[in-house]
Design a protein around this motif. Structure first.
Motif, PDB file in Angstrom:
ATOM      1  N   ASP A  12       0.822  -1.215   0.000  1.00  0.00           N
ATOM      2  CA  ASP A  12       0.000   0.000   0.000  1.00  0.00           C
ATOM      3  C   ASP A  12       0.857   1.266   0.000  1.00  0.00           C
ATOM      4  O   ASP A  12       1.998   1.239   0.453  1.00  0.00           O
ATOM      5  CB  ASP A  12      -0.868  -0.019   1.276  1.00  0.00           C
ATOM      6  N   ASP A  13       0.317   2.351  -0.491  1.00  0.00           N
ATOM      7  CA  ASP A  13       0.969   3.673  -0.442  1.00  0.00           C
ATOM      8  C   ASP A  13       2.367   3.650  -1.060  1.00  0.00           C
ATOM      9  O   ASP A  13       3.279   4.332  -0.582  1.00  0.00           O
ATOM     10  CB  ASP A  13       1.075   4.183   1.003  1.00  0.00           C
ATOM     11  N   GLU A  28      -4.365   4.603  -6.716  1.00  0.00           N
ATOM     12  CA  GLU A  28      -5.251   5.075  -5.661  1.00  0.00           C
ATOM     13  C   GLU A  28      -5.566   6.555  -5.858  1.00  0.00           C
ATOM     14  O   GLU A  28      -4.770   7.280  -6.449  1.00  0.00           O
ATOM     15  CB  GLU A  28      -4.564   4.972  -4.298  1.00  0.00           C
TER      16      GLU A  28
HETATM   17 MG    MG Z   1      -3.146   3.624   0.315  1.00  0.00          MG
END
Ligand code: MG
Ligand code: C2E
Ligand code: MG
Ligand code: MG
Length: 285
Positions: free
Chosen positions: A179-180, A234
């Motif tokens: 993630d990220d 995202e």
């Molecule tokens: Mg994220």
């Protein structure tokens, strides 16, 4: 103000620090109560498959509306729950609730839906894989339909222990997402060393907050392609961002343009239709 900060830095207790501490203690107390009463809620944000142009599944995002405190953002209380260890029971509740919802939706709407759940570092213990395995079994969910998201900084402490846990999860057949991506302490070698299947590029790149955002988006896509990793964008908020990501051949997109995080009943009431369609499509699941 700067002078005040400088002077206080050593050991004086400033009003700001007192406020922050008071807020923390209050949150901690209410978090304990909320854990007992299970007053949390999960919202679900659509993730769209760009190739089939269908709804692939959802990311579960926790919400906390406290009677006394009002809405508290997960960006505020998740780090606190991590500090106190409360994230472990809370994380269990999140996993259980997300699996229950997925099982219901698989049965009623689409047996291919995938559910993605965020994990914190403290949850990466040797007991996690057996717990998840039991949950999946109980709900008749194929392991490939549960994804677990972790951030790059998760892997900072005790790398070997965390990696062992991820290897156990992956050998169950679960999908692991990083993630990220692009904002943490990543080393590109983690992409190969960890059993992840998918990279989620941080929303700040999609939103062009960095110098060279486009170059980073395109380079990330290229690296993922070479390493045979899927890639999710995202924070897609506009049609032109979506068009661009489509052109870059991103596998999946997620963001307010396609759909906000919503409670389960709202998705059902809207028949899982997206906020805005991917150009050239009509049907979603
Ligand atoms: Mg994220
Ligand atoms: P994350 O996992 O990176 O989740 C994405 C965040 O971006 C969510 O914020 C989501 O609401 C927001 N978002 C999605 N699309 C857009 C968009 O188009 N524009 C903008 N500006 N934002 C968008 P949220 O729900 O406030 O969660 C913040 C963070 O808190 C999450 O980041 C995650 O790190 C953590 N978190 C949330 N729920 C959980 C959970 O159940 N467990 C754990 N461990 N952490 C969680
Ligand atoms: Mg996430
Ligand atoms: Mg984030």
């Amino acid at each position: 103000r700067a002078k005040l900060r400088g002077r206080n830095r050593s050991h004086h207790f400033s009003p700001d620090m007192a406020d922050a501490l008071y807020r923390k203690m209050t949150l901690r107390h209410h978090l304990t109560l909320a854990l007992e009463a299970e007053t949390f809620e999960l919202y679900y944000q659509p993730i769209v498959d760009m190739k089939s142009q269908k709804l692939k599944g959802f990311e579960a995002l926790i919400r906390w509306h406290d009677e006394a405190l009002g809405h508290v953002s997960p960006a505020e209380f998740i780090p606190l729950a991590e500090e106190t260890g409360q994230i472990v029971p809370l994380g269990k509740w999140i996993l259980k609730t997300a699996c229950e919802q997925l099982a219901l939706w698989r049965e009623k709407y689409d047996k291919h839906f995938i559910m993605s759940v965020n994990l914190s570092r403290a949850q990466l213990q040797s007991s996690l894989a057996p717990t998840v395995e039991a949950l999946l079994h109980q709900h008749g969910i194929p392991p490939s339909q549960l994804a677990l998201e972790l951030t790059e900084s998760t892997m900072l402490q005790d790398y070997d222990e965390a990696k062992q846990c991820l290897d156990d999860l992956a050998s169950l057949g679960l999908e692991l997402y990083l993630d990220d991506f692009g904002t943490g302490y990543s080393s590109l070698s983690q992409l190969q060393d960890l059993p992840i299947s998918t990279v989620k590029l941080d929303q700040s790149f999609v939103q062009g907050e960095h110098k060279g955002s486009q170059a980073i988006i395109e380079a990330t896509r290229a690296i993922c392609e070479k390493l045979e990793l899927k890639v999710v964008a995202e924070g897609v908020e506009t049609l032109s961002q979506l068009h661009y990501l489509q052109k870059c051949r991103f596998d999946y997109c997620q963001g307010y343009y396609l759909g906000r995080p919503m409670p389960a009943y709202e998705h059902e009431a809207r028949h899982f239709s997206l906020q805005n369609h991917v150009p050239g499509t009509k049907y979603y699941y």
